[in-house]
Motif scaffolding. Structure first.
Motif, PDB file in Angstrom:
ATOM      1  N   LEU A  48     -65.956 -75.254   6.283  1.00 12.12           N
ATOM      2  CA  LEU A  48     -65.854 -75.016   7.719  1.00 12.12           C
ATOM      3  C   LEU A  48     -66.244 -73.579   8.019  1.00 12.12           C
ATOM      4  N   CYS A  49     -67.247 -73.376   8.867  1.00 14.74           N
ATOM      5  CA  CYS A  49     -67.671 -72.014   9.182  1.00 14.74           C
ATOM      6  C   CYS A  49     -67.957 -71.886  10.671  1.00 14.74           C
ATOM      7  N   GLY A  50     -67.432 -70.837  11.256  1.00 10.41           N
ATOM      8  CA  GLY A  50     -67.722 -70.608  12.665  1.00 10.41           C
ATOM      9  C   GLY A  50     -66.562 -69.948  13.364  1.00 10.41           C
ATOM     10  N   ASN A  51     -66.398 -70.250  14.652  1.00 17.34           N
ATOM     11  CA  ASN A  51     -65.368 -69.510  15.377  1.00 17.34           C
ATOM     12  C   ASN A  51     -63.966 -69.964  14.959  1.00 17.34           C
ATOM     13  N   PRO A  52     -63.001 -69.018  15.005  1.00 10.72           N
ATOM     14  CA  PRO A  52     -61.677 -69.296  14.442  1.00 10.72           C
ATOM     15  C   PRO A  52     -60.965 -70.519  15.021  1.00 10.72           C
ATOM     16  N   PRO A  53     -60.987 -70.774  16.335  1.00 12.28           N
ATOM     17  CA  PRO A  53     -60.258 -71.967  16.798  1.00 12.28           C
ATOM     18  C   PRO A  53     -60.833 -73.261  16.212  1.00 12.28           C
ATOM     19  N   MET A  54     -62.149 -73.357  16.111  1.00  9.11           N
ATOM     20  CA  MET A  54     -62.748 -74.551  15.517  1.00  9.11           C
ATOM     21  C   MET A  54     -62.331 -74.661  14.052  1.00  9.11           C
ATOM     22  N   VAL A  55     -62.450 -73.554  13.329  1.00 10.81           N
ATOM     23  CA  VAL A  55     -62.176 -73.587  11.900  1.00 10.81           C
ATOM     24  C   VAL A  55     -60.710 -73.937  11.638  1.00 10.81           C
ATOM     25  N   GLU A  56     -59.800 -73.332  12.388  1.00 10.87           N
ATOM     26  CA  GLU A  56     -58.383 -73.613  12.143  1.00 10.87           C
ATOM     27  C   GLU A  56     -58.007 -75.035  12.530  1.00 10.87           C
ATOM     28  N   GLY A  57     -58.520 -75.493  13.677  1.00  8.79           N
ATOM     29  CA  GLY A  57     -58.229 -76.863  14.098  1.00  8.79           C
ATOM     30  C   GLY A  57     -58.808 -77.875  13.115  1.00  8.79           C
ATOM     31  N   ALA A  58     -60.029 -77.616  12.672  1.00 10.74           N
ATOM     32  CA  ALA A  58     -60.688 -78.561  11.769  1.00 10.74           C
ATOM     33  C   ALA A  58     -60.018 -78.559  10.404  1.00 10.74           C
ATOM     34  N   LYS A  59     -59.478 -77.426  10.014  1.00 10.53           N
ATOM     35  CA  LYS A  59     -58.794 -77.363   8.726  1.00 10.53           C
ATOM     36  C   LYS A  59     -57.591 -78.298   8.732  1.00 10.53           C
ATOM     37  N   LYS A  60     -56.849 -78.241   9.817  1.00 12.44           N
ATOM     38  CA  LYS A  60     -55.682 -79.112   9.928  1.00 12.44           C
ATOM     39  C   LYS A  60     -56.119 -80.583   9.934  1.00 12.44           C
ATOM     40  N   ARG A  61     -57.162 -80.887  10.713  1.00  9.06           N
ATOM     41  CA  ARG A  61     -57.577 -82.288  10.780  1.00  9.06           C
ATOM     42  C   ARG A  61     -58.135 -82.783   9.443  1.00  9.06           C
ATOM     43  N   ALA A  62     -58.839 -81.926   8.744  1.00 10.36           N
ATOM     44  CA  ALA A  62     -59.385 -82.341   7.449  1.00 10.36           C
ATOM     45  C   ALA A  62     -58.241 -82.631   6.477  1.00 10.36           C
ATOM     46  N   PHE A  63     -57.220 -81.796   6.528  1.00 12.86           N
ATOM     47  CA  PHE A  63     -56.063 -82.006   5.657  1.00 12.86           C
ATOM     48  C   PHE A  63     -55.356 -83.314   6.011  1.00 12.86           C
ATOM     49  N   LEU A  64     -55.146 -83.531   7.309  1.00 12.29           N
ATOM     50  CA  LEU A  64     -54.482 -84.768   7.726  1.00 12.29           C
ATOM     51  C   LEU A  64     -55.341 -85.991   7.408  1.00 12.29           C
ATOM     52  N   ALA A  65     -56.657 -85.799   7.347  1.00 13.41           N
ATOM     53  CA  ALA A  65     -57.545 -86.917   7.024  1.00 13.41           C
ATOM     54  C   ALA A  65     -57.624 -87.155   5.512  1.00 13.41           C
ATOM     55  N   GLY A  66     -56.830 -86.422   4.746  1.00 12.66           N
ATOM     56  CA  GLY A  66     -56.721 -86.737   3.323  1.00 12.66           C
ATOM     57  C   GLY A  66     -57.331 -85.738   2.365  1.00 12.66           C
ATOM     58  N   ALA A  67     -58.001 -84.690   2.872  1.00 16.48           N
ATOM     59  CA  ALA A  67     -58.575 -83.699   1.957  1.00 16.48           C
ATOM     60  C   ALA A  67     -57.462 -82.829   1.368  1.00 16.48           C
ATOM     61  N   ASP A  68     -57.594 -82.466   0.117  1.00 22.81           N
ATOM     62  CA  ASP A  68     -56.662 -81.528  -0.509  1.00 22.81           C
ATOM     63  C   ASP A  68     -56.853 -80.163   0.125  1.00 22.81           C
ATOM     64  N   LEU A  69     -55.760 -79.426   0.343  1.00 24.60           N
ATOM     65  CA  LEU A  69     -55.926 -78.081   0.927  1.00 24.60           C
ATOM     66  C   LEU A  69     -56.831 -77.214   0.067  1.00 24.60           C
ATOM     67  N   LYS A  70     -56.718 -77.352  -1.252  1.00 24.94           N
ATOM     68  CA  LYS A  70     -57.541 -76.483  -2.093  1.00 24.94           C
ATOM     69  C   LYS A  70     -59.017 -76.895  -2.102  1.00 24.94           C
ATOM     70  N   GLU A  71     -59.322 -78.036  -1.507  1.00 23.53           N
ATOM     71  CA  GLU A  71     -60.720 -78.461  -1.385  1.00 23.53           C
ATOM     72  C   GLU A  71     -61.305 -78.086  -0.022  1.00 23.53           C
ATOM     73  N   ILE A  72     -60.537 -77.386   0.785  1.00 25.00           N
ATOM     74  CA  ILE A  72     -61.036 -77.006   2.114  1.00 25.00           C
ATOM     75  C   ILE A  72     -61.403 -75.528   2.087  1.00 25.00           C
ATOM     76  N   TYR A  73     -62.682 -75.240   2.254  1.00 29.35           N
ATOM     77  CA  TYR A  73     -63.157 -73.861   2.253  1.00 29.35           C
ATOM     78  C   TYR A  73     -63.451 -73.455   3.687  1.00 29.35           C
ATOM     79  N   ALA A  74     -62.661 -72.529   4.192  1.00 25.67           N
ATOM     80  CA  ALA A  74     -62.793 -72.179   5.603  1.00 25.67           C
ATOM     81  C   ALA A  74     -63.223 -70.732   5.736  1.00 25.67           C
ATOM     82  N   ASP A  75     -64.233 -70.512   6.561  1.00 28.96           N
ATOM     83  CA  ASP A  75     -64.714 -69.165   6.801  1.00 28.96           C
ATOM     84  C   ASP A  75     -64.751 -68.954   8.315  1.00 28.96           C
ATOM     85  N   ALA A  76     -63.682 -68.346   8.829  1.00 30.82           N
ATOM     86  CA  ALA A  76     -63.611 -68.117  10.274  1.00 30.82           C
ATOM     87  C   ALA A  76     -64.282 -66.790  10.585  1.00 30.82           C
TER      88      ALA A  76
END
Ligand code: HEM
Lengths: 332, 122
Positions: A289-317
């Motif tokens: 996930l790369c881009g503006n912080p609200p998108m990145v933070e919101g998408a991080k939560k949704r990706a996690f809830l959709a079953g992705a492991d937190l350690k598999e989520i690479y976020a660059d806000a």
């Protein structure tokens, strides 16, 4: 309470205050940008005293061993003496080779470093111009595939560095670069894994680079890239990405427009909404996930809830320095 | 000496298996997610680990604060029995989804139930 010694002055820190905040409060010109330990602009060197482990997390071993630390994360428990650091240990020179517009407010800047840089596609550098102003930009290039270093820089209203890059920077002049930094990159080892990439604005730069890097490495699992913009002009690099999709069956690119009815060939809605709608189950996927912080933070939560492991989520806000003048609150 | 539940179910590995499942549940529950600071999910995950480690009978290595102190602010913000019951419910669901044997799950739920007066600062 800890005293911070900086150059010839000693400053009394307040409880739970960072070294950076202590220095800024006393009017010192300390470098910083994101204030959350991502950008590395605020790196300093401790010449005496203990640095809490947290303030060195993620730094290269060589820097750590020399006492380098992030002043925005450093809440000293005892007296500490710090300096700006050996410039040569952190920065090297690079020459601007070209600048061209990719979209009305986005330009591609290509530079050649004085000595070759070992980096991963998707990492970022700090770019510093002669007068000391510095900002973080993601690399848009891929080792082995691209000869030079490349950034995509968006012009921001009031952005000191971006306006300089657009209006004043000259081809042939030199700047300083520090890095590579960050851990948002492709890791070989699981070529069949699904990779979901969601970006907005120039968040596309690292994502497109990571996708090319993965394909070049022989990745054969699905790679799904979603790029969002309000207006069509912001969906830059489209032709290139569509060519890449035509040449690689496991790679897809979807340009998403959140504004009015999109022209054919585009998805309607924000990139993250389109992506999560099309891929509802992310168990086993790696997510970038790369881009503006609200998108990145919101998408991080949704990706996690959709079953992705937190350690598999690479976020660059992408944090904007111009919004970061105030100290960030201390964590609870 | 008899094994603790923590050892019986496999210590830290069991916590790691449970934490994402449990965290997804509390994060999706609007009744309690407001009490969690969701700006830093990695830090938040560590707190869920502290919770699970404790109810599995392991050591609290998070900040080491006692339960009363750790939750006092939340009680001031309105945390009550309904929140406690919701968290306990998600714990129960997590244990059954993981296939934890009924007798061990029962022991874990007893440990959790026993913390109510401390967590709610009574
Ligand atoms: C079943 C009962 C519960 C147990 C055994 C429990 C256990 C824990 C533990 C061990 C910690 C870490 C404490 C530390 O070392 O600082 C913690 C922190 C926390 N708990 Fe609970 N908890 C329970 C119920 C709840 C409930 C019902 C809520 C809110 C809906 C809640 C919200 C939190 C929060 C927000 C923190 C972090 C506090 C901070 O970081 O300062 N807990 N809990």
């Amino acid at each position: 309470m800890a005293t911070v010694q900086f150059n010839d002055s000693a400053y009394e820190g307040q409880p739970s205050e960072t070294v950076l905040d202590t220095l800024l409060r006393h009017g010192e010109e300390a470098n910083y940008s994101c204030r959350k330990g991502s950008c590395l602009n605020c790196m300093m060197q401790a010449v005496e005293g203990a640095v809490p482990e947290k303030a060195q997390a993620g730094l290269r071993d060589t820097l750590r061993a020399q006492g380098y630390f992030l002043s925005c994360l450093c809440r000293p428990e005892s007296d500490i003496s710090v300096v700006q650091g050996e410039d040569a240990a952190l920065y090297q020179r690079a020459v601007i080779l070209s600048r061209e517009l990719l979209a009305p407010d986005i330009c591609r800047v290509v530079l050649e470093p004085a000595t070759p840089l070992y980096y991963h596609a998707g990492q970022f550098l700090n770019l510093r111009r002669r007068n000391g102003l510095s900002r973080s930009y993601s690399l848009a290039c891929v080792p082995n595939l691209d000869r030079y270093l490349e950034f995509h820089i968006k012009r921001l209203a009031g952005g000191q560095m971006s306006n300089w890059v657009f209006d004043e920077m000259q081809v042939g002049e030199s700047v300083d670069i520090q890095g590579p930094n960050g851990c948002c990159f492709y890791l070989p080892g699981d070529p069949g894994q699904g990779l979901l990439m969601i970006g907005n604005g120039t968040g596309l730069a690292p994502l497109a680079a990571i996708a090319r890097d993965a394909l070049n490495d022989g990745h054969n699992g699905p790679i799904r890239l979603y790029h969002g913009s309000r207006a069509e002009g912001g969906l830059y690099l489209q032709d290139r990405l569509l060519d890449l999709a035509a040449a690689n069956a496991n790679f897809s690119y979807t340009g998403c427009l959140s504004g009015a009815a999109p022209p054919p060939g585009h998805a309607r809605g924000r990139a993250e909404e389109v992506a999560f709608g099309e891929i509802p189950d992310l168990a086993g996927w790696r997510v970038y996930l790369c881009g503006n912080p609200p998108m990145v933070e919101g998408a991080k939560k949704r990706a996690f809830l959709a079953g992705a492991d937190l350690k598999e989520i690479y976020a660059d806000a992408f944090e904007l320095k111009e919004l970061r003048a105030a100290p960030r609150p201390a964590p609870a | 000496m008899a094994d603790t539940i923590y050892q019986k179910i496999g210590g830290e590995a069991a916590v790691n298996a449970a934490v994402d499942m449990f965290y997804r549940k509390v994060l999706s529950d609007d009744h309690i997610s407001g009490y969690l600071d969701n700006t830093d999910m990695d830090a938040q995950r560590e707190k869920q680990k502290a919770f699970l480690t404790m109810v599995f009978g392991g050591p609290n290595e998070y900040t080491g604060k006692d339960l009363r102190t750790a939750h006092a602010k939340l009680v001031e913000q309105g945390m009550d029995d309904s929140h406690f019951d919701a968290v306990a419910g998600h714990l129960q669901d997590t244990l059954s989804e993981l296939g934890v044997p009924a007798d061990i799950a029962g022991e874990i739920m007893t440990v959790a139930a026993g913390t109510r007066s401390e967590v709610l600062n009574r």
